[in-house]
Design a protein around this motif. Structure first.
Motif, short mmCIF file in Angstrom:
data_model
loop_
_atom_site.label_atom_id
_atom_site.label_comp_id
_atom_site.label_asym_id
_atom_site.label_seq_id
_atom_site.Cartn_x
_atom_site.Cartn_y
_atom_site.Cartn_z
N VAL A 338 23.08 -45.78 -0.17
CA VAL A 338 22.36 -45.83 -0.61
C VAL A 338 20.67 -45.88 -0.26
N CYS A 341 18.28 -49.35 0.85
CA CYS A 341 18.49 -49.97 0.50
C CYS A 341 18.34 -51.31 1.80
N GLN A 344 16.80 -53.97 0.63
CA GLN A 344 17.15 -55.05 -0.62
C GLN A 344 17.66 -56.59 0.21
N LEU A 426 20.81 -51.09 -8.65
CA LEU A 426 20.21 -51.57 -8.49
C LEU A 426 19.13 -50.02 -9.04
#
Length: 600
Positions: A338, A341, A344, A426
């Motif tokens: 991803v 990411c 996050q 997402l």
């Protein structure tokens, strides 16, 4: 277009400023009433739209008008007048005018309270689906339900026009036919004349459309009803459904693709919401093997950019014993990278771990590439520099990327669910696109663990790649077929194939699947006999009409785009089907109903 009848001079979306001063007659349903003291406003609704009508307290029809209940069917005669500037409604086609009622006639009035609300508004009550289906005729009066059926009609008309323009003949095939083993349960119809024998409703016009090719009709299509005794799903209607059934003679796989792709593209482009994009053709081709590996299923949602990679060999040679031991017991490992990411918050990773545990997994492993050769994550300490380098190369990790891992026997299914979940969480999945692809090169056969036999994996009438030579010399599980699916947004729209038109190849294919020549001659007698008199190479496909409309109507439930669907238990609650029949009817058919067997 003025649809003038004895009950109307105009429809309820037709009047405008050019009609001011005219005496008109309208008919429809009472959508709403509003009492403004000395004035009563009635919104009159028909299939085409709404017109506001007005009655003054001094008018002769006022007493009758103020007693009107919602959904009463009325006819009114009156004069078209221009609305005051402050009362103009730009959201209505007829918003510049209203009709002053001189005469009112009640054609039909509802008896008792309506079982569900018809008028659409912000406070609309969400009625249970079974209630909506029981009173489907009321539910279809609602704006969204009504527009879905109109959309369906327009889509079918447009598809039919395109097929005819490409030289296809529309030919109807039988509804009553013989039962044949084609994958799903048949609906059986007992014969009154032929004692003990049954017709079957067609699961698809498969054999008939192939016989039309044998008969020399070069290009066939039909908006075909199909009947399968299957369980319901959100994207599958139990009982019956419709498909754009096509077949072409002297056609290769690419010929079929290049014929149907413009039809699909043009249809979705014409009827898609204004802000949606549609994959241009030729649509991407993905092999079945790559689809299962990189998307975890044979119906890949191409709106989601995430890709699944096989990392089994890396973890097999790692120090992460949780995965390593499971691999020894037959599990496999997949990874999903991803991008970016790592930004996050921790709560995202905790929530994702809980999601994995709710799915039945022990948790969710992951690693984050910080910069260069610097990594972090709960399982980094179990991985060597070589392991991390290989993961980075295979998953194409950049700084800030995170790779999530799953280890499972049913790894494709689990990885598919993780990919889908990540895409939604997402906001990576493009919700304003219709993305198409072909899945090709399906395996001809598969191994059935229950029966311990080789069976057909997709369609028994498909041509194996390599023909008779492949069937005679290759491992059956290695043979691919000229079979293909067209997929849109993770939903299979159609299966198709280049057909097996050579008797010797068909006999051999069925022999591998455990069926002898007598079985083929008995179950497919019409088709196999026809092939012995010469058959052109042919192929086709059958995109599902219901699923196409469902996608274009932006609803997740296929029943929303079918006029009178069954519920999830394959019941027609409105008509009371299925239902018991009289003893006399059963006697005519020489049938008796046995008590239901209770399985312990």
């Amino acid at each position: 277009m003025i649809l003038k009848t004895a009950y109307r001079t105009h429809t309820c979306n037709e009047l405008n400023l050019s009609n001011v001063g005219e005496t008109v007659k309208l008919s429809g349903f009472v959508d709403t009433t509003r009492d403004h003291g000395g004035l009563l406003f009635i919104d009159l609704r028909d299939h085409y739209g709404i017109t506001q009508c007005v009655v003054k307290q001094t008018d002769a029809v006022f007493c009758e008008a103020e007693k009107l209940r919602l959904e009463t069917v009325i006819a009114i005669t009156g004069t078209v007048i221009k609305r005051d500037a402050e009362t103009i409604n730009p959201k209505m086609v007829t918003g510049n005018i209203e009709v002053s009622i001189d005469k009112l006639e009640i054609l039909s009035a509802p008896q008792g309270e309506l079982p569900l609300q018809v008028r659409d508004n912000e406070c609309d009550v969400k009625f249970p689906e079974d209630t909506r289906l029981t009173y489907r005729y009321l539910d279809l009066r609602k704006k969204k339900s009504h527009s879905n059926i109109i959309l369906r009609s327009n889509i079918i008309a447009y598809i039919r026009q395109q097929m005819i323009e490409q030289g296809f003949l529309e030919i109807q095939t039988p509804i009553l036919t013989a039962s044949s083993p084609e994958g799903a349960r048949d609906y059986l119809v007992p014969s009154r004349i032929h004692h003990g024998k049954f017709y079957a409703l067609p699961q698809a016009p498969q054999q008939f459309k192939q016989l039309l090719m044998v008969a020399g009709f070069d290009r066939y299509f039909q908006i075909a009803p199909c009947f399968r005794d299957e369980d319901a799903r959100a994207d599958r209607s139990p009982g019956e459904f419709y498909q754009l059934d096509i077949e072409m003679s002297f056609a290769s796989q690419e010929d079929v693709f290049s014929t149907i792709e413009p039809v699909i593209y043009n249809t979705f482009t014409k009827f898609a919401p204004d802000d949606f994009t549609v994959t241009d053709y030729p649509f991407p081709r993905i092999t079945y093997a790559n689809s299962m590996l990189h998307y975890g299923c044979d119906k890949p949602d191409m709106r989601n950019p995430l890709i699944i990679e096989d990392l089994t060999d890396i973890f097999k040679n790692s120090n992460f014993t949780a995965f390593k031991n499971n691999i020894e017991n037959g599990d496999q490992v997949r990874g999903i990278n991803v991008p970016n990411c790592s930004a996050q918050p921790r709560s995202f990773f905790d929530k994702l771990d809980k999601w994995a545990k709710d799915l039945g997994l022990p948790g969710l492993g992951y690693i984050t590439r910080i910069s260069g050769t610097e990594y972090k994550g709960p399982i980094v300490k179990f991985l060597t520099e070589t392991n991390l380098t290989k993961i980075t190369e295979i998953c194409k990790m950049n700084d800030g990327d995170v790779v999530f891992f799953v280890c499972h026997k049913d790894v494709n299914n689990v990885a598919h669910q993780l990919r889908t979940h990540l895409g939604k969480e997402l906001n990576l999945t493009d919700e304003t696109a219709y993305k198409f692809c072909w899945v090709v090169d399906f395996p001809m056969f598969e191994y059935d663990e229950e029966t311990k036999q080789i069976i057909f994996s997709h369609n028994p009438f498909s041509m194996p790649q390599g023909g008779l030579d492949a069937l005679n010399t290759q491992n059956p599980l290695d043979i691919k077929a000229y079979q293909y699916d067209i997929v849109c947004n993770g939903i299979e729209l159609s299966s198709g194939a280049i057909r097996n038109h050579v008797p010797e190849i068909m006999y051999k294919a069925f022999e591998i699947a455990g069926h002898d020549k007598a079985f083929v001659d008995d179950k497919f007698r019409g088709m196999i006999k026809a092939f012995k008199y010469g058959a052109p190479p042919h192929g086709g496909c059958a995109p599902g009409i219901d699923r196409m409309v469902m996608l274009l109507a932006q609803t997740e439930n296929i029943r929303e785009v079918i006029a009178f669907p069954f519920n999830q238990k394959a019941q027609d609650l409105m008509m009371g089907a299925p239902a018991e029949v009289s003893d006399e009817q059963l006697k005519e058919l020489h049938i008796s109903v046995l008590p239901k067997l209770i399985k312990e």
